[in-house]
Design a protein around this motif. Structure first.
Motif, mmCIF file in Angstrom:
data_model
loop_
_atom_site.group_PDB
_atom_site.id
_atom_site.type_symbol
_atom_site.label_atom_id
_atom_site.label_comp_id
_atom_site.label_asym_id
_atom_site.label_seq_id
_atom_site.Cartn_x
_atom_site.Cartn_y
_atom_site.Cartn_z
ATOM 1 N N THR A 52 0.854 -1.187 0.000
ATOM 2 C CA THR A 52 0.000 0.000 0.000
ATOM 3 C C THR A 52 0.889 1.237 0.000
ATOM 4 O O THR A 52 2.117 1.134 -0.114
ATOM 5 C CB THR A 52 -0.945 -0.010 1.227
ATOM 6 O OG1 THR A 52 -1.898 1.043 1.085
ATOM 7 C CG2 THR A 52 -0.191 0.138 2.529
ATOM 8 N N SER A 53 0.298 2.417 0.140
ATOM 9 C CA SER A 53 1.065 3.656 0.050
ATOM 10 C C SER A 53 1.479 4.147 1.440
ATOM 11 O O SER A 53 0.856 3.812 2.451
ATOM 12 C CB SER A 53 0.231 4.736 -0.633
ATOM 13 O OG SER A 53 -0.898 5.065 0.172
ATOM 14 N N GLN A 54 2.527 4.980 1.472
ATOM 15 C CA GLN A 54 2.976 5.572 2.741
ATOM 16 C C GLN A 54 1.886 6.429 3.398
ATOM 17 O O GLN A 54 1.676 6.332 4.613
ATOM 18 C CB GLN A 54 4.244 6.402 2.513
ATOM 19 C CG GLN A 54 5.441 5.576 2.087
ATOM 20 C CD GLN A 54 6.679 6.439 1.887
ATOM 21 O OE1 GLN A 54 6.951 7.356 2.665
ATOM 22 N NE2 GLN A 54 7.440 6.147 0.838
ATOM 23 N N PRO A 55 1.175 7.269 2.635
ATOM 24 C CA PRO A 55 0.124 8.083 3.271
ATOM 25 C C PRO A 55 -0.955 7.234 3.934
ATOM 26 O O PRO A 55 -1.468 7.593 4.993
ATOM 27 C CB PRO A 55 -0.445 8.899 2.101
ATOM 28 C CG PRO A 55 0.681 8.983 1.122
ATOM 29 C CD PRO A 55 1.392 7.677 1.226
ATOM 30 N N THR A 56 -1.276 6.099 3.317
ATOM 31 C CA THR A 56 -2.295 5.221 3.902
ATOM 32 C C THR A 56 -1.822 4.658 5.242
ATOM 33 O O THR A 56 -2.567 4.638 6.230
ATOM 34 C CB THR A 56 -2.626 4.068 2.941
ATOM 35 O OG1 THR A 56 -3.159 4.605 1.736
ATOM 36 C CG2 THR A 56 -3.626 3.115 3.574
ATOM 37 N N VAL A 57 -0.548 4.238 5.298
ATOM 38 C CA VAL A 57 0.005 3.701 6.544
ATOM 39 C C VAL A 57 0.037 4.787 7.616
ATOM 40 O O VAL A 57 -0.347 4.558 8.768
ATOM 41 C CB VAL A 57 1.409 3.120 6.309
ATOM 42 C CG1 VAL A 57 2.072 2.754 7.632
ATOM 43 C CG2 VAL A 57 1.336 1.906 5.394
ATOM 44 N N SER A 58 0.482 5.984 7.258
ATOM 45 C CA SER A 58 0.539 7.085 8.221
ATOM 46 C C SER A 58 -0.843 7.430 8.757
ATOM 47 O O SER A 58 -1.034 7.680 9.956
ATOM 48 C CB SER A 58 1.165 8.323 7.572
ATOM 49 O OG SER A 58 2.505 8.075 7.187
ATOM 50 N N ARG A 59 -1.840 7.430 7.856
ATOM 51 C CA ARG A 59 -3.210 7.755 8.269
ATOM 52 C C ARG A 59 -3.763 6.700 9.232
ATOM 53 O O ARG A 59 -4.379 7.036 10.252
ATOM 54 C CB ARG A 59 -4.099 7.860 7.039
ATOM 55 C CG ARG A 59 -5.540 8.275 7.368
ATOM 56 C CD ARG A 59 -6.348 8.540 6.116
ATOM 57 N NE ARG A 59 -6.468 7.351 5.267
ATOM 58 C CZ ARG A 59 -5.840 7.200 4.112
ATOM 59 N NH1 ARG A 59 -5.047 8.165 3.632
ATOM 60 N NH2 ARG A 59 -6.008 6.094 3.400
ATOM 61 N N GLU A 60 -3.531 5.416 8.941
ATOM 62 C CA GLU A 60 -4.038 4.352 9.801
ATOM 63 C C GLU A 60 -3.331 4.344 11.153
ATOM 64 O O GLU A 60 -3.946 4.067 12.192
ATOM 65 C CB GLU A 60 -3.889 2.985 9.126
ATOM 66 C CG GLU A 60 -4.704 2.816 7.856
ATOM 67 C CD GLU A 60 -6.200 2.853 8.108
ATOM 68 O OE1 GLU A 60 -6.632 2.775 9.272
ATOM 69 O OE2 GLU A 60 -6.952 2.974 7.122
ATOM 70 N N LEU A 61 -2.039 4.663 11.161
ATOM 71 C CA LEU A 61 -1.313 4.741 12.432
ATOM 72 C C LEU A 61 -1.846 5.869 13.301
ATOM 73 O O LEU A 61 -2.061 5.704 14.507
ATOM 74 C CB LEU A 61 0.185 4.924 12.178
ATOM 75 C CG LEU A 61 1.047 5.173 13.424
ATOM 76 C CD1 LEU A 61 0.924 4.013 14.403
ATOM 77 C CD2 LEU A 61 2.508 5.407 13.033
ATOM 78 N N ALA A 62 -2.077 7.026 12.676
ATOM 79 C CA ALA A 62 -2.617 8.163 13.423
ATOM 80 C C ALA A 62 -3.999 7.833 13.984
ATOM 81 O O ALA A 62 -4.324 8.188 15.129
ATOM 82 C CB ALA A 62 -2.688 9.392 12.515
ATOM 83 N N ARG A 63 -4.817 7.123 13.201
ATOM 84 C CA ARG A 63 -6.147 6.745 13.670
ATOM 85 C C ARG A 63 -6.044 5.771 14.851
ATOM 86 O O ARG A 63 -6.791 5.873 15.821
ATOM 87 C CB ARG A 63 -6.924 6.106 12.516
ATOM 88 C CG ARG A 63 -8.354 5.694 12.874
ATOM 89 C CD ARG A 63 -9.218 6.896 13.238
ATOM 90 N NE ARG A 63 -9.328 7.801 12.109
ATOM 91 C CZ ARG A 63 -10.219 7.684 11.129
ATOM 92 N NH1 ARG A 63 -11.071 6.662 11.148
ATOM 93 N NH2 ARG A 63 -10.258 8.564 10.150
ATOM 94 N N LEU A 64 -5.090 4.837 14.778
ATOM 95 C CA LEU A 64 -4.913 3.874 15.869
ATOM 96 C C LEU A 64 -4.519 4.584 17.152
ATOM 97 O O LEU A 64 -5.055 4.289 18.236
ATOM 98 C CB LEU A 64 -3.850 2.840 15.485
ATOM 99 C CG LEU A 64 -3.412 1.863 16.589
ATOM 100 C CD1 LEU A 64 -4.601 1.048 17.091
ATOM 101 C CD2 LEU A 64 -2.298 0.945 16.093
ATOM 102 N N GLU A 65 -3.576 5.527 17.062
ATOM 103 C CA GLU A 65 -3.145 6.250 18.267
ATOM 104 C C GLU A 65 -4.290 7.085 18.830
ATOM 105 O O GLU A 65 -4.448 7.193 20.055
ATOM 106 C CB GLU A 65 -1.934 7.126 17.942
ATOM 107 C CG GLU A 65 -0.665 6.317 17.674
ATOM 108 C CD GLU A 65 0.545 7.190 17.422
ATOM 109 O OE1 GLU A 65 1.620 6.894 17.975
ATOM 110 O OE2 GLU A 65 0.414 8.182 16.655
#
Length: 307
Positions: free
Chosen positions: A29-42
């Motif tokens: 997947t893309s870096q922005p998608t990973v960053s967005r999901e990590l921020a949502r998890l936190e």
């Protein structure tokens, strides 16, 4: 909104890769998608999971604690995948049996050969367990069949007698007692003797017979299973009285057997759970078991009568 499996997947990938870029590659997947999901998890968890240092993510103590639980969840998922693969391999069915370790060696190999020659599409799963785990597994309805040496059946099961024959004496080749065709209790007086553990029900019965007869054996070794007893006798450390199934396995391997004047019946019970669905191939396996039990009874008679 609750934490989703996708959030956990992203978190685990970051922990493995050490960066958002690496996690994106792992997840395709893309870096922005990973960053967005990590921020949502936190945000959802209220945890600070990573410190940003020089373009890399350093896991916090909270992240390490969370990872422990995540890994346990993934182990459970892998077990599910493994079970699914196992079920696929046995497309036509699988039979599960639980028994004492002795039966998996001395009784079941010939039974499995006979059964699979007639039911080649059926997989067999054999779990060898000692008591009381054996009885607990059968009570919990985890297996299609069980084999025990106790007439006291576990709750939630029914059973019938599969095999019955007297306990026999095993001796090393060349032992003086082999001159006799049948041994009395008195013959063991003063003999070095290898005994099973004190919890064994057959050992308890034999001890009582010797006590009543006033015969003293020299108990030199106690051990927990018949295979160990046989190994000790083979080293000429003493003689022993064991179940006939184990004894027949050892004939010709430096050991000989003799019947006893005393009768101590050894019984094998075929146990079936009350609440587990039956099938035609379970019945087929029971038929193979009974045929092998009859063969073994005949072989034992030939061995005993041949002396």
């Amino acid at each position: 909104m609750d934490i989703s499996l996708r959030h956990i997947e992203v978190f685990r990938a970051i922990m493995q890769a050490g960066s958002v870029t690496g996690a994106a590659r792992l997840l395709f997947t893309s870096q922005p998608t990973v960053s967005r999901e990590l921020a949502r998890l936190e945000s959802l968890s209220g945890l600070c999971l990573f410190d940003r240092e020089g373009g890399r993510l350093q896991p916090t103590a909270q992240a390490l604690l969370l990872l422990e639980e995540v890994e346990r969840a993934y182990i459970g998922l892998e077990r599910i995948n493994s079970l699914a693969r196992s079920i696929r391999r046995f497309e036509h069915g699988q039979l599960s049996l639980c028994c004492l370790p002795l039966f998996s060696q001395a009784l079941l190999p010939r039974v499995c050969q006979d059964f699979q020659s007639r039911h080649p599409g059926i997989g067999l799963s054999i779990t060898a367990q000692e008591s009381p785990l054996l009885e607990e597994s059968l009570s919990a309805q985890r297996h299609d069949l069980g084999l025990t040496e106790s007439e006291h059946l576990p709750r939630g099961t029914q059973g019938d007698l599969l095999f019955c024959a007297d306990m026999v004496c095993i001796l090393p080749e060349g032992h003086p007692l082999l001159a006799k065709t049948r041994l009395s209790v008195a013959d063991f007086g003063g003999q070095n003797f290898i005994n099973l553990s004190g919890l064994d029900i057959y050992r308890q019965t034999l001890d009582e017979h010797f006590r009543q007869a006033g015969v003293d054996r020299r108990i030199v070794i106690e051990t927990t299973n018949a295979a160990s007893v046989c190994a000790m006798v083979r080293q000429r450390l003493g003689v022993a009285i064991i179940n006939p199934l184990s004894a027949m396995e050892e004939v010709g391997r430096g050991l000989a057997i003799r019947p006893l004047e005393l009768s101590v019946p050894y019984k094998v019970m075929l146990v079936r759970p009350d609440y587990r669905p039956s099938s035609s191939f379970v019945e087929g396996f029971c038929q193979s078991l009974r045929q092998q039990a009859m063969r073994l009874a005949g072989q034992l008679k030939d061995l005993v009568d041949g002396h």
